[in-house]
Design an enzyme around this catalytic site. Structure first.
Site, PDB file in Angstrom:
ATOM      1  N   LYS A 141       0.850  -1.191   0.000  1.00 15.92           N
ATOM      2  CA  LYS A 141       0.000   0.000   0.000  1.00 15.92           C
ATOM      3  C   LYS A 141       0.885   1.240   0.000  1.00 15.92           C
ATOM      4  O   LYS A 141       1.917   1.276   0.704  1.00 15.92           O
ATOM      5  CB  LYS A 141      -0.863  -0.046   1.259  1.00 15.92           C
ATOM      6  N   SER A 169      -9.469  -1.240   7.401  1.00 15.37           N
ATOM      7  CA  SER A 169      -8.950  -1.055   6.043  1.00 15.37           C
ATOM      8  C   SER A 169      -8.203  -2.226   5.440  1.00 15.37           C
ATOM      9  O   SER A 169      -7.912  -2.191   4.246  1.00 15.37           O
ATOM     10  CB  SER A 169      -8.050   0.169   5.995  1.00 15.37           C
ATOM     11  N   SER A 171      -9.628   1.264   3.263  1.00 14.26           N
ATOM     12  CA  SER A 171      -8.822   2.092   2.395  1.00 14.26           C
ATOM     13  C   SER A 171      -7.771   1.310   1.610  1.00 14.26           C
ATOM     14  O   SER A 171      -7.251   1.829   0.621  1.00 14.26           O
ATOM     15  CB  SER A 171      -8.128   3.179   3.214  1.00 14.26           C
TER      16      SER A 171
HETATM   17  N1  GLN Z   1     -12.958   3.345   6.776  1.00 14.82           N
HETATM   18  C1  GLN Z   1     -12.395   3.782   8.009  1.00 14.82           C
HETATM   19  C2  GLN Z   1     -12.069   5.248   7.918  1.00 14.82           C
HETATM   20  O1  GLN Z   1     -12.401   5.810   6.932  1.00 14.82           O
HETATM   21  C3  GLN Z   1     -11.181   2.985   8.344  1.00 14.82           C
HETATM   22  C4  GLN Z   1     -10.032   3.332   7.501  1.00 14.82           C
HETATM   23  C5  GLN Z   1      -8.791   2.583   7.863  1.00 14.82           C
HETATM   24  O2  GLN Z   1      -8.844   1.527   8.508  1.00 14.82           O
HETATM   25  N2  GLN Z   1      -7.661   3.136   7.491  1.00 14.82           N
HETATM   26  O3  GLN Z   1     -11.500   5.821   8.754  1.00 14.82           O
END
Ligand code: GLN
Length: 493
Positions: free
Chosen positions: A81, A180, A156
């Site tokens: 990532k 994420s 994400s």
């Molecule tokens: N979807 C969650 C957020 O928008 C978690 C994102 C993540 O785990 N980085 O914060």
């Protein structure tokens, strides 16, 4: 029939390399060729450097040919990532703010991958600064779900999951602040593991919410999660929150757990708050099948309660935004990244650079985080959220007095259409309703494929465990995987 090379797992690739049936250059080429063939439709990557990857593969082959000591991932292509620093490679966090930034050093997880002999193949797309659940917040482009190109891959770490489902990578790394890794894994039909907080160093992981962020693996089988987790785990003096606990061979330990539990069956808890309204009926049915499987295996499956679940999303969006507003203060147009040219005085450098560099969701979170930390509101929001966080953690620890692991759906809904939720941040936030509490409690969790909807979209099963008991989760996941073939299905691309 054997799967094509680009769809092999890291465990299989390692075995093929060890038997010298293929070379690392051949495997890396296969993945590169596949990426060339499908990437204009999937768009999982933010950057790729074929020559760099092939040079690392050739170096691994040379080590093997010379009978030098090899690492556990020697010659295996791993994509990461675009939030983890790798020396000399772009590090954008899918943000305009860092669009031209090249990392001067390696994150600890990356340094450990390199020490393990991995071939680094490409940088993977994500929601900007890891904020989102669909990868639509990337400043560059949206990634498609390989199972249905009109749908999102989750987020994400959407690029990390989509690249695997599409055969553009053998294993990947993501990061998980509120789901994420697990949520995109579920939506793309692959496996993903969020380690216990402190298991993996955060040094060189661009910070979103430091008390919640963890780096973790995604793979096409459970063994790959254990393999990759073993390679990146362990105490690091550069991260004061990394914990000094021994790093086992996770797959050996998981196998031992399975053997032990043939005599004393594992106890699995079903948190009743996770099976209420809003759960897609096809997901519910798939999870019920998985529950029946574990019962048939002799597991003691019983209902448990996590009474503070209803506060998790609110608590998370106070704590995560508070930490984000502080962490993202460093992007000021001076020290890092984008600097506006539209400036008339020094204050403009900050204001204009941030206005131009950050996307809408990142700005929304900075504003919210600044608000909950401001004097007068700090006690009402931030401090209160910290107290609720303690209650949420306590719920889990009490549940773990009765059971060894918790079983839940990973996501309440399968992959949704691009654009369906991007206008409604609150609807998007609900995508993480089953994953967020794990991060608030600092616990390990994983997601494995457990079925498909009638429309052909993957469904994920989540297992949560006690701190540092990743091996128990891997054992349970493995026993499920051995009796099902969901993880072997491939999208037609
Ligand atoms: N979807 C969650 C957020 O928008 C978690 C994102 C993540 O785990 N980085 O914060």
């Amino acid at each position: 029939m054997d799967a094509p090379l680009h769809f092999r797992t890291a465990t299989e690739v390692s075995a093929l390399l060890a038997r010298r049936e293929v070379s690392s250059v051949e495997i890396t080429r296969a993945v590169i060729e596949r990426t060339r063939a499908v990437e204009d439709r999937v768009r999982a990557f933010t950057a790729r450097d074929e020559q760099r990857a092939l040079a690392q593969a050739a170096a691994s082959d040379a080590r093997r040919a010379a009978d030098r000591t090899l690492g556990p991932l020697d010659g295996v292509p791993v994509s990461v990532k675009d939030v983890l620093a790798s020396e000399g490679e772009p590090l954008t966090c899918s943000s305009r703010m860092l669009a031209n930034f090249v990392s001067p050093y390696d994150a600890t997880a990356i340094a450990r991958l390199k020490a393990a002999g991995a071939v680094l193949w490409g940088r993977l797309n994500m929601d900007e600064f890891a904020m989102g659940s669909s990868t639509e917040n990337s400043a560059f482009h949206t990634t498609a779900n390989p199972w249905d190109l009109d749908r999102i891959p989750g987020g994400s770490s959407g690029g990390s999951a989509a690249a695997l489902a599409a055969g553009e990578s053998i294993v990947t790394l993501g990061s998980d602040t509120g789901g994420s890794i697990r949520q995109p894994a579920a939506l793309c039909g692959v496996s993903g593991l969020k380690p216990t907080y402190g298991r993996v160093s955060r040094y060189g992981l661009v910070a979103f919410a430091s008390s919640l962020d963890q780096v973790g693996p995604l793979g096409r089988c459970v063994d790959d999660l254990g393999l990759l987790l073993g390679a990146i785990s362990g105490h690091d003096e550069r991260d004061s929150t990394s914990v000094r606990v021994p790093v086992p061979d996770f797959n050996v330990e998981a196998a031992a757990r399975l053997a032990q539990h043939r005599e004393r069956p594992l106890r699995i808890g079903l948190p009743k708050e996770y099976f209420g309204e809003g759960l897609d009926p096809e997901i519910r049915a798939a999870i019920e099948h998985a529950i029946a499987f574990y019962r048939a295996q002799g597991c003691d499956v019983r209902e448990v309660s996590l009474p503070h679940t209803q506060y998790a999303i609110a608590t998370y969006y106070i704590i995560a935004t508070a930490e984000a507003s502080s962490n993202l203060a460093r992007y000021d147009g001076i020290r890092y990244g984008h600097r506006s040219t539209n400036i008339s005085d020094a204050i403009d450098i900050y204001a204009q650079s941030r206005a131009e560099g950050f996307g809408a969701e990142v700005k929304r979170r900075i504003i919210l985080g600044t608000y909950v930390l401001s004097s007068g509101y700090y006690d009402a929001y931030y401090l209160r959220a910290q107290k609720v966080r303690t209650l949420i953690r306590r719920d889990f620890l009490q549940a773990f007095e009765q059971v060894d692991a918790l079983l839940t759906p990973t996501s309440p809904i399968p992959a949704f259409r691009k654009g369906e939720k991007s206008a409604d941040p609150l609807a998007m936030y609900l995508a993480d309703i089953f994953t967020i509490s794990t991060n608030l409690a600092g616990l390990p969790g994983l997601s494995i494929p457990c079925g498909f909807t009638a429309g052909g979209l993957p469904i994920g099963l989540q297992l949560l465990g006690r701190p540092f008991e990743e091996s128990t989760l891997l054992a349970l996941a493995k026993s499920y995987e051995q009796s099902h073939d969901w993880h072997l299905r491939r999208p037609s691309l």
